[in-house]
Scaffold this motif. Structure first.
Motif, PDB file in Angstrom:
ATOM      1  N   VAL A  13      14.437 -32.919 -33.881  1.00  0.00           N
ATOM      2  CA  VAL A  13      13.501 -33.952 -34.327  1.00  0.00           C
ATOM      3  C   VAL A  13      13.865 -34.341 -35.756  1.00  0.00           C
ATOM      4  O   VAL A  13      13.721 -33.547 -36.692  1.00  0.00           O
ATOM      5  CB  VAL A  13      12.046 -33.442 -34.285  1.00  0.00           C
ATOM      6  N   GLY A  14      14.368 -35.559 -35.929  1.00  0.00           N
ATOM      7  CA  GLY A  14      14.745 -36.034 -37.260  1.00  0.00           C
ATOM      8  C   GLY A  14      16.247 -36.227 -37.386  1.00  0.00           C
ATOM      9  O   GLY A  14      17.020 -35.311 -37.116  1.00  0.00           O
ATOM     10  N   GLY A  15      16.644 -37.435 -37.777  1.00  0.00           N
ATOM     11  CA  GLY A  15      18.069 -37.765 -37.917  1.00  0.00           C
ATOM     12  C   GLY A  15      18.475 -37.944 -39.363  1.00  0.00           C
ATOM     13  O   GLY A  15      19.212 -38.861 -39.704  1.00  0.00           O
ATOM     14  N   GLY A  16      17.990 -37.052 -40.255  1.00  0.00           N
ATOM     15  CA  GLY A  16      18.518 -36.988 -41.622  1.00  0.00           C
ATOM     16  C   GLY A  16      19.742 -36.091 -41.638  1.00  0.00           C
ATOM     17  O   GLY A  16      20.264 -35.696 -40.582  1.00  0.00           O
ATOM     18  N   CYS A  45      14.730 -42.058 -45.117  1.00  0.00           N
ATOM     19  CA  CYS A  45      14.913 -40.607 -45.181  1.00  0.00           C
ATOM     20  C   CYS A  45      15.397 -40.233 -46.567  1.00  0.00           C
ATOM     21  O   CYS A  45      15.997 -41.047 -47.269  1.00  0.00           O
ATOM     22  CB  CYS A  45      15.901 -40.126 -44.117  1.00  0.00           C
ATOM     23  N   ALA A  46      15.122 -38.995 -46.942  1.00  0.00           N
ATOM     24  CA  ALA A  46      15.558 -38.521 -48.263  1.00  0.00           C
ATOM     25  C   ALA A  46      17.077 -38.539 -48.361  1.00  0.00           C
ATOM     26  O   ALA A  46      17.647 -38.816 -49.425  1.00  0.00           O
ATOM     27  CB  ALA A  46      15.024 -37.110 -48.501  1.00  0.00           C
ATOM     28  N   SER A  47      17.731 -38.257 -47.232  1.00  0.00           N
ATOM     29  CA  SER A  47      19.188 -38.120 -47.268  1.00  0.00           C
ATOM     30  C   SER A  47      19.891 -39.390 -47.722  1.00  0.00           C
ATOM     31  O   SER A  47      20.938 -39.330 -48.360  1.00  0.00           O
ATOM     32  CB  SER A  47      19.699 -37.712 -45.884  1.00  0.00           C
ATOM     33  N   VAL A 317      12.941 -45.169 -53.532  1.00  0.00           N
ATOM     34  CA  VAL A 317      12.006 -44.040 -53.577  1.00  0.00           C
ATOM     35  C   VAL A 317      12.305 -43.135 -52.389  1.00  0.00           C
ATOM     36  O   VAL A 317      12.522 -43.623 -51.280  1.00  0.00           O
ATOM     37  CB  VAL A 317      10.549 -44.544 -53.489  1.00  0.00           C
ATOM     38  N   GLY A 318      12.349 -41.844 -52.626  1.00  0.00           N
ATOM     39  CA  GLY A 318      12.547 -40.900 -51.529  1.00  0.00           C
ATOM     40  C   GLY A 318      11.553 -39.764 -51.628  1.00  0.00           C
ATOM     41  O   GLY A 318      10.915 -39.562 -52.670  1.00  0.00           O
ATOM     42  N   PHE A 319      11.443 -39.026 -50.551  1.00  0.00           N
ATOM     43  CA  PHE A 319      10.505 -37.905 -50.513  1.00  0.00           C
ATOM     44  C   PHE A 319      11.244 -36.608 -50.196  1.00  0.00           C
ATOM     45  O   PHE A 319      11.756 -36.435 -49.094  1.00  0.00           O
ATOM     46  CB  PHE A 319       9.401 -38.170 -49.487  1.00  0.00           C
ATOM     47  N   ARG A 320      11.283 -35.719 -51.191  1.00  0.00           N
ATOM     48  CA  ARG A 320      11.917 -34.423 -50.973  1.00  0.00           C
ATOM     49  C   ARG A 320      10.998 -33.581 -50.094  1.00  0.00           C
ATOM     50  O   ARG A 320       9.787 -33.522 -50.334  1.00  0.00           O
ATOM     51  CB  ARG A 320      12.122 -33.697 -52.298  1.00  0.00           C
ATOM     52  N   TRP A 340      13.062 -24.152 -37.042  1.00  0.00           N
ATOM     53  CA  TRP A 340      12.793 -25.005 -38.197  1.00  0.00           C
ATOM     54  C   TRP A 340      14.070 -25.205 -38.999  1.00  0.00           C
ATOM     55  O   TRP A 340      14.838 -24.266 -39.201  1.00  0.00           O
ATOM     56  CB  TRP A 340      11.751 -24.359 -39.111  1.00  0.00           C
ATOM     57  N   ALA A 341      14.265 -26.420 -39.448  1.00  0.00           N
ATOM     58  CA  ALA A 341      15.354 -26.717 -40.384  1.00  0.00           C
ATOM     59  C   ALA A 341      14.755 -27.730 -41.355  1.00  0.00           C
ATOM     60  O   ALA A 341      15.024 -28.928 -41.287  1.00  0.00           O
ATOM     61  CB  ALA A 341      16.565 -27.284 -39.658  1.00  0.00           C
ATOM     62  N   ALA A 342      13.900 -27.244 -42.228  1.00  0.00           N
ATOM     63  CA  ALA A 342      13.094 -28.155 -43.047  1.00  0.00           C
ATOM     64  C   ALA A 342      12.792 -27.538 -44.411  1.00  0.00           C
ATOM     65  O   ALA A 342      13.019 -26.352 -44.630  1.00  0.00           O
ATOM     66  CB  ALA A 342      11.776 -28.450 -42.321  1.00  0.00           C
ATOM     67  N   GLY A 343      12.288 -28.381 -45.310  1.00  0.00           N
ATOM     68  CA  GLY A 343      11.845 -27.870 -46.610  1.00  0.00           C
ATOM     69  C   GLY A 343      12.981 -27.649 -47.593  1.00  0.00           C
ATOM     70  O   GLY A 343      12.914 -26.749 -48.431  1.00  0.00           O
ATOM     71  N   HIS A 344      13.988 -28.490 -47.559  1.00  0.00           N
ATOM     72  CA  HIS A 344      15.164 -28.279 -48.422  1.00  0.00           C
ATOM     73  C   HIS A 344      14.985 -28.830 -49.832  1.00  0.00           C
ATOM     74  O   HIS A 344      15.917 -28.768 -50.639  1.00  0.00           O
ATOM     75  CB  HIS A 344      16.405 -28.871 -47.759  1.00  0.00           C
ATOM     76  N   HIS A 345      13.832 -29.414 -50.089  1.00  0.00           N
ATOM     77  CA  HIS A 345      13.450 -29.804 -51.449  1.00  0.00           C
ATOM     78  C   HIS A 345      14.575 -30.585 -52.147  1.00  0.00           C
ATOM     79  O   HIS A 345      15.041 -31.572 -51.619  1.00  0.00           O
ATOM     80  CB  HIS A 345      13.054 -28.541 -52.223  1.00  0.00           C
TER      81      HIS A 345
END
Ligand code: FAD
Length: 409
Positions: A13-16, A45-47, A317-320, A340-345
């Motif tokens: 879920v998520g293509g960043g 996306c933040a990426s 603007v991005g969201f970490r 989970w593969a999330a929260g990489h700040h």
């Protein structure tokens, strides 16, 4: 229309960068993989906003969590050259890995004192750093203002162009047979008997069955329903404003990544520069502000006066995706089959190769404890454990306790 859509081994879920890198690595291990992205890849996306610093040494922070993040960052930084080469070979596209190092600079006496402290800290950890007198710093980067008080070189902290990486990953995924579905927002994880994950449900109500679900939805990960409250990772958005600049005279103003109190300037090598970034706790507030832009330019101009000649190409603007301890959540959670593969700040670009490796590993060799240890020492695995935020009070009382956290399937 088939009533029973085919079951993938894995739905991501998520293509960043995190979702795509994990999908690619899992596919290369022979798994059937579907990526579900709620927008178009790279659209929001933040990426696609990130500067692309691969900077574990410059980012090093005091404290236990800081040490662990440093360890993770150093490991992933070591993976980057091969990761980039493999990606470039698979797709024929360049990802803009530049190995020119990073320069941290101080503007006044206070900042110089702090930089000395940071230097001692990094030296005590055995990190590669070099103290530079102002003249030596200006020799390396002649565009620096004469007022620079002190420099610190981190020669192994490099950078990459995240937009190129994202495009290459997309292509590599397609070539390897990952199924990419855009405009496919996931509403919730579906859990069946066991309990065990059986797939996801999209916002339009349709099901996508899968044996494993990897949550890699960046700052939006916590919005996905269906995960039991006690087993959720509290990911929150940390807003960042960032500028893209271009030198009409081409490259040459700056070779190394420059970091200073309040920001950084990352050269792309073709006359383009990324100037970032604000760090704001404002939820998903999406607007760029005059104040944010002013502060970025003001601070950078003090160090590189020539920056005011550059053309302004983009303000974004991005969201970490951030967790309470600023460490990512990587690996198996509960219920069974959920990862989970999330929260990489601030470090998701840096940590992408390591994360992808760990996720592919967890998907293919979940039960071989010795295998998992080989990829990450237990202490670091614990630091990334998605269940470290689990609230004991929320655990279902009827269930017997499971095997040790981090090694169960
Ligand atoms: C201004 C700024 C500068 C940064 N600079 C750096 C840097 O120099 N170096 C570094 O290492 N890191 C940097 N970062 C951090 C880095 O960008 C992130 O850690 C990383 O991009 C996170 O990647 P991700 O794939 O987890 O999330 P994202 O890139 O945000 O991707 C998540 C994806 O999930 C999708 N999605 C969300 N919800 C759903 C849903 N329900 N269903 C389907 N899809 C969904 C989104 O549309 C998005 O495409 C920076 C971040 C910012 C904001």
């Amino acid at each position: 229309v088939s009533a029973n859509p085919p079951t993938s081994d894995v739905v991501v879920v998520g293509g960043g960068i995190i979702g795509l890198a994990s999908a690619w690595r899992a596919r290369l291990r022979g798994l059937s993989v579907t990526v579900l992205e709620r927008r178009a890849i790279g659209e929001e996306c933040a990426s696609a906003v990130a500067a692309g610093m691969l900077a574990p040494v410059a980012e090093a922070e005091f404290g236990d969590a800081g040490r662990r993040l440093l360890e993770l960052g150093l490991r992933s930084a070591r993976l980057w050259p091969d990761f980039a080469a493999e990606l470039e070979q698979a797709t024929g596209a360049e990802v803009g890995l530049r190995r020119n190092g990073t320069l941290l600079v101080a503007r006044d006496a206070d900042e110089a004192r702090e930089l000395e402290r940071q230097l001692r800290f990094r030296q005590s950890l055995g990190l590669q750093v070099r103290r530079l007198a102002p003249s030596a710093a200006r020799e390396l980067e002649p565009a620096l203002a004469p007022t620079v008080r002190l420099g610190l070189e981190a020669p192994e902290d490099h950078s990459v162009d995240p937009r190129r990486v994202l495009a290459a990953l997309r292509h590599a995924c397609e070539l390897s047979g990952v199924r990419l579905r855009e405009r496919a927002p996931v509403a919730r994880v579906e859990v069946g008997a066991g309990p065990r994950v059986t797939g996801v449900v999209l916002a339009d109500g349709s099901r996508v069955p899968a044996a494993h679900v990897v949550l890699a939805a960046g700052a939006w990960t916590a919005e996905i329903d269906g995960v039991p409250a006690h087993a959720r990772v509290p990911v929150r958005p940390v807003k960042g404003q960032i500028l893209r600049l271009r030198d009409p005279d081409g490259p040459g103003l700056l070779r190394r990544v420059l970091r200073f109190e309040g920001g950084y300037l990352v050269p792309r090598g073709d006359g383009r520069y990324v100037l970032g970034a604000t760090v704001e706790e404002r939820g998903f507030e999406p607007h760029a502000t005059a104040g944010g832009v002013y502060e970025l330019l003001r601070d950078a101009r003090e160090l590189i006066p020539g920056i005011l000649e550059l053309q302004l190409e983009e303000l974004s603007v991005g969201f970490r995706p951030s967790t309470p301890d600023n460490l990512p959540a990587i690996g198996r959670g509960t219920p069974s089959g959920l990862l989970w593969a999330a929260g990489h700040h601030r470090n998701g670009i840096l940590l992408a190769p390591l994360t992808a490796q760990l996720i592919a590993h967890a998907l293919t060799a979940p039960d071989r404890i010795e295998d998992r240890r080989a990829s990450l020492p237990a202490e670091l695995e614990g630091a990334c454990d998605p269940l470290r935020f689990a609230t004991a009070g929320g655990l279902p009382t009827a269930d017997p306790p499971g095997p040790p956290v981090g090694v169960h399937s």
